[in-house]
Motif scaffolding. Structure first.
Motif, PDB file in Angstrom:
ATOM      1  N   LEU A 249      49.469 -91.066 -25.109  1.00  0.00           N
ATOM      2  CA  LEU A 249      50.746 -91.196 -25.810  1.00  0.00           C
ATOM      3  C   LEU A 249      51.791 -91.863 -24.918  1.00  0.00           C
ATOM      4  O   LEU A 249      52.506 -92.780 -25.351  1.00  0.00           O
ATOM      5  CB  LEU A 249      51.239 -89.816 -26.252  1.00  0.00           C
ATOM      6  CG  LEU A 249      52.623 -89.753 -26.905  1.00  0.00           C
ATOM      7  CD1 LEU A 249      52.665 -90.600 -28.173  1.00  0.00           C
ATOM      8  CD2 LEU A 249      53.005 -88.308 -27.212  1.00  0.00           C
ATOM      9  N   ALA A 250      51.877 -91.413 -23.667  1.00  0.00           N
ATOM     10  CA  ALA A 250      52.854 -91.988 -22.737  1.00  0.00           C
ATOM     11  C   ALA A 250      52.580 -93.471 -22.489  1.00  0.00           C
ATOM     12  O   ALA A 250      53.499 -94.297 -22.446  1.00  0.00           O
ATOM     13  CB  ALA A 250      52.835 -91.216 -21.419  1.00  0.00           C
ATOM     14  N   GLU A 251      51.295 -93.832 -22.334  1.00  0.00           N
ATOM     15  CA  GLU A 251      50.937 -95.233 -22.090  1.00  0.00           C
ATOM     16  C   GLU A 251      51.297 -96.125 -23.284  1.00  0.00           C
ATOM     17  O   GLU A 251      51.813 -97.235 -23.108  1.00  0.00           O
ATOM     18  CB  GLU A 251      49.443 -95.338 -21.795  1.00  0.00           C
ATOM     19  CG  GLU A 251      49.046 -94.762 -20.444  1.00  0.00           C
ATOM     20  CD  GLU A 251      47.534 -94.753 -20.238  1.00  0.00           C
ATOM     21  OE1 GLU A 251      47.097 -94.509 -19.089  1.00  0.00           O
ATOM     22  OE2 GLU A 251      46.800 -94.982 -21.220  1.00  0.00           O
ATOM     23  N   VAL A 325      47.994 -83.622 -37.431  1.00  0.00           N
ATOM     24  CA  VAL A 325      48.962 -82.946 -36.562  1.00  0.00           C
ATOM     25  C   VAL A 325      49.737 -81.884 -37.330  1.00  0.00           C
ATOM     26  O   VAL A 325      50.005 -82.011 -38.523  1.00  0.00           O
ATOM     27  CB  VAL A 325      49.951 -83.948 -35.921  1.00  0.00           C
ATOM     28  CG1 VAL A 325      49.230 -84.946 -35.050  1.00  0.00           C
ATOM     29  CG2 VAL A 325      50.788 -84.654 -36.976  1.00  0.00           C
ATOM     30  N   TYR A 326      50.081 -80.812 -36.615  1.00  0.00           N
ATOM     31  CA  TYR A 326      51.028 -79.798 -37.080  1.00  0.00           C
ATOM     32  C   TYR A 326      52.252 -79.876 -36.173  1.00  0.00           C
ATOM     33  O   TYR A 326      52.120 -80.000 -34.952  1.00  0.00           O
ATOM     34  CB  TYR A 326      50.455 -78.385 -36.937  1.00  0.00           C
ATOM     35  CG  TYR A 326      49.279 -78.023 -37.791  1.00  0.00           C
ATOM     36  CD1 TYR A 326      49.451 -77.535 -39.076  1.00  0.00           C
ATOM     37  CD2 TYR A 326      47.984 -78.104 -37.288  1.00  0.00           C
ATOM     38  CE1 TYR A 326      48.359 -77.149 -39.847  1.00  0.00           C
ATOM     39  CE2 TYR A 326      46.893 -77.725 -38.047  1.00  0.00           C
ATOM     40  CZ  TYR A 326      47.084 -77.243 -39.331  1.00  0.00           C
ATOM     41  OH  TYR A 326      46.006 -76.865 -40.084  1.00  0.00           O
ATOM     42  N   PHE A 327      53.444 -79.798 -36.747  1.00  0.00           N
ATOM     43  CA  PHE A 327      54.669 -79.697 -35.958  1.00  0.00           C
ATOM     44  C   PHE A 327      55.113 -78.228 -35.978  1.00  0.00           C
ATOM     45  O   PHE A 327      55.212 -77.618 -37.045  1.00  0.00           O
ATOM     46  CB  PHE A 327      55.771 -80.580 -36.532  1.00  0.00           C
ATOM     47  CG  PHE A 327      55.472 -82.055 -36.463  1.00  0.00           C
ATOM     48  CD1 PHE A 327      55.788 -82.792 -35.332  1.00  0.00           C
ATOM     49  CD2 PHE A 327      54.854 -82.698 -37.523  1.00  0.00           C
ATOM     50  CE1 PHE A 327      55.502 -84.150 -35.264  1.00  0.00           C
ATOM     51  CE2 PHE A 327      54.562 -84.049 -37.470  1.00  0.00           C
ATOM     52  CZ  PHE A 327      54.885 -84.779 -36.339  1.00  0.00           C
ATOM     53  N   LEU A 403      51.375 -91.693 -33.300  1.00  0.00           N
ATOM     54  CA  LEU A 403      52.593 -91.001 -32.876  1.00  0.00           C
ATOM     55  C   LEU A 403      53.471 -91.921 -32.034  1.00  0.00           C
ATOM     56  O   LEU A 403      54.694 -91.974 -32.215  1.00  0.00           O
ATOM     57  CB  LEU A 403      52.239 -89.743 -32.077  1.00  0.00           C
ATOM     58  CG  LEU A 403      51.784 -88.524 -32.875  1.00  0.00           C
ATOM     59  CD1 LEU A 403      51.190 -87.471 -31.938  1.00  0.00           C
ATOM     60  CD2 LEU A 403      52.951 -87.930 -33.654  1.00  0.00           C
ATOM     61  N   ALA A 404      52.853 -92.647 -31.103  1.00  0.00           N
ATOM     62  CA  ALA A 404      53.603 -93.558 -30.248  1.00  0.00           C
ATOM     63  C   ALA A 404      54.323 -94.620 -31.074  1.00  0.00           C
ATOM     64  O   ALA A 404      55.470 -94.985 -30.791  1.00  0.00           O
ATOM     65  CB  ALA A 404      52.670 -94.217 -29.233  1.00  0.00           C
ATOM     66  N   GLU A 405      53.649 -95.095 -32.108  1.00  0.00           N
ATOM     67  CA  GLU A 405      54.238 -96.132 -32.964  1.00  0.00           C
ATOM     68  C   GLU A 405      55.500 -95.631 -33.663  1.00  0.00           C
ATOM     69  O   GLU A 405      56.549 -96.274 -33.617  1.00  0.00           O
ATOM     70  CB  GLU A 405      53.200 -96.581 -33.995  1.00  0.00           C
ATOM     71  CG  GLU A 405      53.706 -97.672 -34.940  1.00  0.00           C
ATOM     72  CD  GLU A 405      52.679 -98.027 -36.006  1.00  0.00           C
ATOM     73  OE1 GLU A 405      53.063 -98.685 -36.986  1.00  0.00           O
ATOM     74  OE2 GLU A 405      51.497 -97.645 -35.849  1.00  0.00           O
TER      75      GLU A 405
END
Length: 425
Positions: A249-251, A325-327, A403-405
């Protein structure tokens, strides 16, 4: 004459007695009504307290529990010109009774275990409350956060050196309804499956050297059955675990110009006398240290792997399987609404670009979890459960890319809005 006088006196006494009886009945009735009034006032106060403390009892929880067809019918009643295309679903007496029972007592009539959950810690650990639906979300299936059976601070729960990965498609769960586990290995260049299109020579925005996103893991050893050599134990690994998804995700955020910092701290080895139940205390120190070292940090994400089975944590999008995913929002945090608003931005953006990948936003109170999750440290701080025990690293990577997008889009939209506001003032 004497007899007449006695009868007259008796009549007066009878009249007085009747008057006293009427007065007594009136007093008793007024007393009973007063008692009922104060009892109802107390119940209303309890209900209000429950409403402000728990998402399941809030209007958002109510809205999430009923169908869109129900609200469509309500709009049609007030707006004759409005015609709902949603199929009507009846709101039964049983649903109303259950909602009232949960609002007043926090007991779920459909779950007898909830009678004991408030008194026995751990019984309600997975009793999350749906705040906001995802597309196609089954409201009866929420996230599960199960503690590992044991924690070996030296080698985790996997045997061997943890470098061998099984991709034979085997699945420890024998449920015939489960979809098969894909055998593709995650590659560093594996994209999300969407064609970004030709962006021409337009220069991408960038935060430069500033780190504005912090990704960390309170339960850093959470892994997946298909990725472990020994599938008989809890899926936890000291090497192949959720920290790889956080790194991904960070990358990807960095590729989108959003500076990101990732913590892969292995708490079982970093903390002397490590205790799993104190995980959020350990990660709180990590966050505070990160904030102290970088004042530019704005977004915070605590990535986990959920404990639900594959059929509840996987979706196919354009021929590729993604970990859903769950938030999670902690309601012990007094400002949880702000964290929920941040999660909603991401949830809705995912629904637009990757329909079905989000299983919604769920809340937890002190009766059903940590209930704070370090979210009081920052408004834009959210816990995200990525996939479940039967997903693969490849599927989790695709979800990290998605998520990153959307996180990048949200960040740049906020920066643009902030810049416009600054110019206007």
């Amino acid at each position: 004459m004497k007899r007449k006088i006695m009868l007259l006196d008796f009549g007066r006494e009878s009249k007085r007695m009747r008057h006293l009886l009427v007065t007594g009945r009136t007093f008793a009735l007024l007393s009973f009504c007063s008692m009922v009034f104060f009892v109802m006032l107390g119940i209303a106060g309890m209900a209000h307290q429950q409403t402000t403390a728990s998402p399941v009892n809030s209007m958002k929880g109510f809205a999430a529990a009923v169908s869109s067809g129900f609200f469509g019918d309500m709009l049609e009643m007030e707006m004759p010109a409005f015609q709902s295309s949603r199929e009507t679903e009846s709101f039964t007496t049983k649903q109303i009774s259950s909602l009232l029972m949960r609002a007043l007592t926090d007991i779920n009539p459909n779950d007898p275990m909830s009678l004991l959950a408030g008194e026995l810690p751990g019984l309600s650990a997975n009793d999350a409350f749906l705040i906001r639906k995802g597309i196609g979300t089954d409201t009866a299936v929420g996230p599960e956060d199960n503690a590992p059976i044991t924690y070996d601070p030296i080698g985790g729960l996997d045997e061997g050196d943890g470098t061998e990965v099984s991709n034979d498609g085997s699945n420890p769960d024998k449920d015939p309804d489960q979809t098969p586990v894909p055998s593709d290995k995650p590659a560093e260049t594996d994209d999300s499956g969407n064609d970004p299109g030709d962006k021409g020579e337009e220069e991408k925005p960038t935060t430069g050297g500033s780190k504005v996103v912090f990704v960390y893991h309170s339960h850093n050893r959470e892994s997946w059955y298909p990725e472990l050599t020994d599938k008989s134990k809890d899926p936890n690994s000291s090497t192949k675990n959720i920290t790889l998804v956080g790194k991904r995700l960070a990358e990807k955020l960095e590729e989108n110009g959003v500076g990101a910092q990732h913590s892969d701290t292995d708490y079982p080895t970093a903390i002397k006398n490590y205790r799993w139940e104190l995980s959020y205390k350990y990660s709180m120190k990590t966050i505070k240290e990160a904030i102290a070292s970088s004042k530019d940090l704005k977004f915070f994400f605590d990535l986990h792997r959920d404990s639900q089975k594959r059929k509840y944590t996987t979706i196919d999008i354009n021929g590729k399987s993604y970990a859903q995913v769950y938030f999670i929002i902690g309601h012990k945090n007094p400002n949880w609404e702000k964290n929920e608003a941040f999660a909603t931005k991401i949830h809705e953006a995912l629904d637009q670009k990757y329909p079905g990948i989000s299983r919604g936003i769920w809340g937890k109170t002190a009766a059903s979890g940590n209930a704070e999750y370090n979210q009081s440290l920052a408004e834009d701080n959210v816990l995200i459960e990525v996939g479940g025990v039967d997903n693969t690293l490849a599927e989790s990577y695709r979800t990290a890319d998605a998520l990153a997008e959307v996180i990048s889009d949200i960040y740049w939209e906020e920066e643009k809005a902030s810049a416009s506001k600054g110019k206007a003032s």
